[in-house]
Design a protein around this motif. Structure first.
Motif, PDB file in Angstrom:
ATOM      1  N   ILE A   3     -35.889   0.593  21.789  1.00 55.32           N
ATOM      2  CA  ILE A   3     -36.849   0.873  20.734  1.00 55.32           C
ATOM      3  C   ILE A   3     -36.278   1.938  19.810  1.00 55.32           C
ATOM      4  N   GLU A   4     -36.259   1.628  18.518  1.00 51.02           N
ATOM      5  CA  GLU A   4     -35.740   2.592  17.567  1.00 51.02           C
ATOM      6  C   GLU A   4     -36.696   3.763  17.425  1.00 51.02           C
ATOM      7  N   LYS A   5     -36.129   4.950  17.473  1.00 55.34           N
ATOM      8  CA  LYS A   5     -36.939   6.145  17.307  1.00 55.34           C
ATOM      9  C   LYS A   5     -37.067   6.475  15.824  1.00 55.34           C
ATOM     10  N   ILE A  49     -36.709   2.670   3.637  1.00 50.60           N
ATOM     11  CA  ILE A  49     -36.858   3.862   4.465  1.00 50.60           C
ATOM     12  C   ILE A  49     -37.436   3.438   5.811  1.00 50.60           C
ATOM     13  N   PRO A  50     -36.759   3.737   6.923  1.00 49.79           N
ATOM     14  CA  PRO A  50     -37.301   3.385   8.234  1.00 49.79           C
ATOM     15  C   PRO A  50     -38.461   4.318   8.599  1.00 49.79           C
ATOM     16  N   GLU A  51     -39.028   4.120   9.773  1.00 54.34           N
ATOM     17  CA  GLU A  51     -40.026   5.080  10.249  1.00 54.34           C
ATOM     18  C   GLU A  51     -39.388   6.465  10.315  1.00 54.34           C
ATOM     19  N   LYS A  71     -44.806  -0.968   6.587  1.00 51.38           N
ATOM     20  CA  LYS A  71     -45.056  -1.441   7.941  1.00 51.38           C
ATOM     21  C   LYS A  71     -46.104  -0.559   8.610  1.00 51.38           C
ATOM     22  N   ILE A  72     -47.333  -1.093   8.730  1.00 48.56           N
ATOM     23  CA  ILE A  72     -48.455  -0.360   9.289  1.00 48.56           C
ATOM     24  C   ILE A  72     -48.958  -1.091  10.524  1.00 48.56           C
ATOM     25  N   ASN A  73     -49.014  -0.386  11.658  1.00 48.92           N
ATOM     26  CA  ASN A  73     -49.423  -1.007  12.932  1.00 48.92           C
ATOM     27  C   ASN A  73     -48.591  -2.247  13.238  1.00 48.92           C
ATOM     28  N   LYS A  74     -47.279  -2.118  13.014  1.00 45.04           N
ATOM     29  CA  LYS A  74     -46.290  -3.156  13.318  1.00 45.04           C
ATOM     30  C   LYS A  74     -46.389  -4.382  12.417  1.00 45.04           C
ATOM     31  N   GLN A  75     -47.200  -4.314  11.370  1.00 44.89           N
ATOM     32  CA  GLN A  75     -47.350  -5.429  10.438  1.00 44.89           C
ATOM     33  C   GLN A  75     -46.959  -4.975   9.031  1.00 44.89           C
ATOM     34  N   ALA A  97     -42.435   2.714   7.958  1.00 44.47           N
ATOM     35  CA  ALA A  97     -41.283   2.196   7.217  1.00 44.47           C
ATOM     36  C   ALA A  97     -41.758   1.612   5.892  1.00 44.47           C
ATOM     37  N   VAL A  98     -40.899   1.726   4.865  1.00 44.87           N
ATOM     38  CA  VAL A  98     -41.259   1.248   3.525  1.00 44.87           C
ATOM     39  C   VAL A  98     -40.060   0.548   2.899  1.00 44.87           C
ATOM     40  N   GLU A  99     -40.336  -0.557   2.203  1.00 47.22           N
ATOM     41  CA  GLU A  99     -39.321  -1.238   1.408  1.00 47.22           C
ATOM     42  C   GLU A  99     -39.803  -1.271  -0.036  1.00 47.22           C
ATOM     43  N   PHE A 100     -39.023  -0.662  -0.936  1.00 47.08           N
ATOM     44  CA  PHE A 100     -39.393  -0.605  -2.349  1.00 47.08           C
ATOM     45  C   PHE A 100     -38.761  -1.781  -3.085  1.00 47.08           C
ATOM     46  N   GLU A 101     -39.491  -2.343  -4.024  1.00 46.03           N
ATOM     47  CA  GLU A 101     -39.066  -3.566  -4.687  1.00 46.03           C
ATOM     48  C   GLU A 101     -38.448  -3.333  -6.058  1.00 46.03           C
TER      49      GLU A 101
END
Length: 298
Positions: A3-5, A49-51, A71-75, A97-101
């Motif tokens: 599991i990634e920290k 950006i990861p968690e 990514k909120i609550n694994k979704q 985590a966030v992915e910017f478009e």
């Protein structure tokens, strides 16, 4: 499966943020010597950006609207942000985590937990207060603080410490009042500073105009928290501490310029400006003419 920290991020270690913020920072304050407050302005393009888990309380301010996946609550969820939106990521709490478009500009304001405690220690037990994470919030005050700091620091970073620290204290108290786990009422004090404390503070300021004064340093003379001190100081003098210091610096500069014994650069340094161009801009704002024009009248 491993599991990634969450990635630990620290505003005092900007070099370690390059994997998630690859483009160089456009504007930032020093990571040391500013009493636990850090400002940064970025423009990034399609970055991910990861968690993360920040060491400081982070307020992020959008410069323009944008789209992102979070990514909120694994979704993964698609979110739209307006130019007036802010996000708040408390220290030692996991941020999604966030992915910017698209390319976007944003301001980051970071406060050490100890800074928040110092800002209002007479008013609240900040050690036992937890800031609530806000992934999207409309907060005109935080936006105003961020944009005002950006404008000030674009003129001069080295001469803006007192202004920036005053704004950061306002931010710290606002976070405690609006985003804490329990409803807090920050005490308001009236009556101004006791006369003997005001005299001590004014003497200290005038004796140290050449120094890079900080709000924490000045408030310590009165043995008060920065927030408490700034409030009472303004009641006593009708202006904020950073405005009073600037006024004293300009008054002293006028005296030195009239004597014609020192160069304008020397005068600017003696009244606490490390940047001569910034000194000229501030002098003109207060006096109406440049230092050169003022000297020419004598």
């Amino acid at each position: 499966m491993q599991i990634e920290k969450p990635l630990i991020i620290n505003a005092t270690e900007p070099e370690k943020l390059k994997p998630i913020l690859p483009k160089p920072v456009i504007l930032s304050t020093p990571v040391t010597g500013w009493n636990g407050f850090y400002f940064a302005y970025h423009r990034q393009l399609n970055h991910k950006i990861p968690e993360t888990c920040p060491d400081q309380h982070i307020s992020a301010i959008c410069i323009e609207g944008f789209q992102a996946n979070m990514k909120i609550n694994k979704q993964w969820q698609h979110k739209s942000y307006a130019a007036s939106d802010v996000a708040i990521f408390p220290a030692h709490q996991i941020s999604p985590a966030v992915e910017f478009e698209q390319e976007l500009g944003f301001i980051i304001l970071c406060l050490e937990p100890e800074f928040v405690h110092r800002a209002a220690y007479e008013s609240v037990d900040a050690d036992n207060v937890e800031i609530i994470q806000q992934l999207q919030s409309h907060d005109p005050l935080i936006q105003q603080i961020g944009l005002a700091l950006k404008r000030e620091l674009e003129i001069s970073i080295i001469d803006s410490r007192l202004y920036a620290e005053s704004a950061a204290n306002m931010l710290a108290v606002h976070l405690l009042k609006r985003y804490s786990t329990r409803k807090l009422i920050i005490k308001e004090y009236t009556g101004g500073l006791p006369k003997y404390k005001l005299k001590e503070v004014l003497t200290y300021i005038n004796d140290n105009l050449e120094a890079n004064l900080s709000l924490a340093e000045i408030s310590a003379i009165a043995q008060m928290s920065p927030h408490y001190f700034a409030s009472l100081f303004k009641q006593s003098t009708k202006i904020a501490p950073h405005q009073y210091v600037t006024k004293c610096r300009i008054d002293k500069a006028k005296h030195l310029l009239a004597k014609r014994e020192l160069s304008i650069l020397q005068v600017s340094h003696l009244v606490g400006f490390q940047s001569q161009s910034h000194f000229a801009k501030v002098f003109r704002k207060y006096v109406g003419i440049t230092p050169q024009a003022f000297r020419a009248n004598f």
